[in-house]
Write a protein that holds these residues in place. Sequence first.
Motif: not given
Length: 309
Positions: A282-297
């Motif tokens: 996240t710090a180097t490549l700028g990739v943020e994880p998708t929020p878990l609630d969105r994944i669950v939905d």
Amino acid sequence: MALHVIVGAGPVGTATARLLAERGERVRVVTRRGTGPQHPAIERIAADAGDADRLTALTEGALALHNCANPAYHRWATDWPPLATALLTAAERSGAVLATVGNLYGYGPVDAPMTEATPPAATGTKGRIRNRMWADALAAHRAGRARVTEVRGSDYIGVGGTSLAMMVLPRVLAGQRVFLPVHWDAPHTWTYVPDVARTLVAAATDARAWGRAWHVPSPPAVSMRELAERAATRAGAPAPRLTRMPYPVLWAAGVANPFARELRETAHQFAGPFVLDSSAATATLGVEPTPLDRIVDEMVAGLRAPALR
């Protein structure tokens, strides 16, 4: 438009191909039967990726060669070594960046959150195979013969995911009892398939990522019980009924079932806390994880869709 060659059309290979195609890149997907997602920018090729000469020809002029292959679980010892050699050879000959989708098997049993600096201490067959693949690729990189990177996620969730969670949730939504060799309350990191694809592409196309491995940005760890309860709540299903299977039962099942037999090596991943630190990517490549609630939905919608048709 850069050319990206993807070996494998499983969940991650498919997600990577679609991501690149939607960005306007040229994509060539290589599988034994010529399968893969359909898109005007995606070329599907039937070929044996273990044939280094054929794979090199298909990779000429490519920016990156994405290793999204996944041999049958019980055939890793026989299928991975020649395939990994062919992929590395094709990358060396063509000059394409070799971006490999790895996993956490190489670390072996752990008692703390895993970082990219966690020692590769696996003693099982599958973990040692993955460690040898990465060691060979890294040696080629350090010798100046290739440019390589690897991204490692935890158990995959999301539509198309193949983890134990994706075996559990359909039964939870159906109100059925689940009986598995799982510590239901231990914190566990879950990795979203599209986040693997985003991290793989970011690592393949950023020189800062080459020559090292990266953990796929993943939501904060939650237990499988909490994951099941979130899915049940959002689906309006009954509270999950989860029972832990004793390890001897899993061992006995492996006598006749090759898949269950292979699970013995990775049983530690579900016997206690299994947590991934993915802050570096996240710090180097700028990739943020998708929020878990969105994944669950998304999972709930995907799992309920067949019943609605």
